[in-house]
Design an enzyme around this catalytic site. Sequence first.
Site, mmCIF file in Angstrom:
data_model
loop_
_atom_site.group_PDB
_atom_site.id
_atom_site.type_symbol
_atom_site.label_atom_id
_atom_site.label_comp_id
_atom_site.label_asym_id
_atom_site.label_seq_id
_atom_site.Cartn_x
_atom_site.Cartn_y
_atom_site.Cartn_z
ATOM 1 N N HIS A 174 0.023 -8.892 5.711
ATOM 2 C CA HIS A 174 -0.675 -8.325 4.556
ATOM 3 C C HIS A 174 -2.185 -8.408 4.794
ATOM 4 C CE1 HIS A 174 -1.194 -6.936 0.512
ATOM 5 N NE2 HIS A 174 0.085 -7.100 0.208
ATOM 6 N N ASP A 240 -1.367 2.457 -3.711
ATOM 7 C CA ASP A 240 -0.331 1.465 -3.439
ATOM 8 C C ASP A 240 0.904 2.271 -3.075
ATOM 9 O OD1 ASP A 240 1.234 -0.748 -3.166
ATOM 10 O OD2 ASP A 240 1.044 -1.447 -5.238
ATOM 11 N N GLU A 292 -0.077 -2.238 5.763
ATOM 12 C CA GLU A 292 1.134 -3.014 6.030
ATOM 13 C C GLU A 292 2.134 -2.153 6.793
ATOM 14 O OE1 GLU A 292 2.373 -4.766 2.113
ATOM 15 O OE2 GLU A 292 0.438 -3.915 1.531
#
Length: 328
Positions: A174, A240, A292
Amino acid sequence: MVVVKTKFGETDGQEVSLYKITNKNQTSISVLSYAATWQNFEVVEDGEKHSLIEHFDNVADYVKTPYEVGKTIGRVAGRIGKAHFSIDDKDYQLTPNDGQNIIHSGNHGLQMQNFDATVDADDSVLFTRTVRGEDGFPGVLKVKIRYTLNDEDEVSITYSARSNQDTLFNPSCHVYFNINDGNIRQTQLRINSKRFLDMNEEKLPTGKLLAVTNAYDFKNFKKIGQGLKQLKPLDKFEFDDAYVVHDKAATLKDDKRAIDFYTDRNGLVIFTANPVDAQKASVHDHNSIAMELMTLPDAINHTDFGNTILNAGQKVSYTNKFKYRKLK
């Protein structure tokens, strides 16, 4: 190539070690035994050191941050819907930590573990940890995470695991990139992807793959700030999102430097945030972007998202790579 070990601090009475690998260009990475964390990625440009990732300088901040800064997340990164999955018609109910769902494998995932570590050759650090049924996951899982830095300024992170029961394995790092001194809006991003995942209000995949358009279209280089601006009419203030990728997944760049991202899995989750300044975070003043690399989130509950099942006795290994390039 040089690897230097120092004491970084303590957590729960255990020493947290920092390992710094430096190559012939004076490029270095620092990694921590706590959460097998990527703590720093530093390059020298025109005689000056420049950090490329967001980081903290003490253990306490790594323990308390909700942003999982630089940590290994897993055994499964991302969300699993309803904290539930099945392998060969056997159901497993996990302990939710995100509403009804579970994110990053719960409150006892790899991001909470202090790993054993060894210097492996002169360019690698190997972290090992055995986890046992945390948060409802089946199996005793033996995990190895290897960080390597070569003289071409390329960082490799290899995740390997073996389990005594059928289980899931889909970890990631992360890590938040901040290559332009906090001005994420001026940083340019290219994602080699034509499709991304449709998400519901719980940030869970619906199962649909959408064509990248407008704000979500990074097929060509685009300033992240432009993408954030394009999100506003959708009443969204951050990225996101999960993209379908292969091999060379993405590139971040400004006018001085670039980082190329490679993976042998099929997913890239991007997340714009400000993990170091709560006040700025509250007004969506993003200073960094998490990148990620992983198998697509909630893959166990979607047949065409990729395989995250690790069968008993089988060994699996995944590698993500991050290559720094000086542009001028």
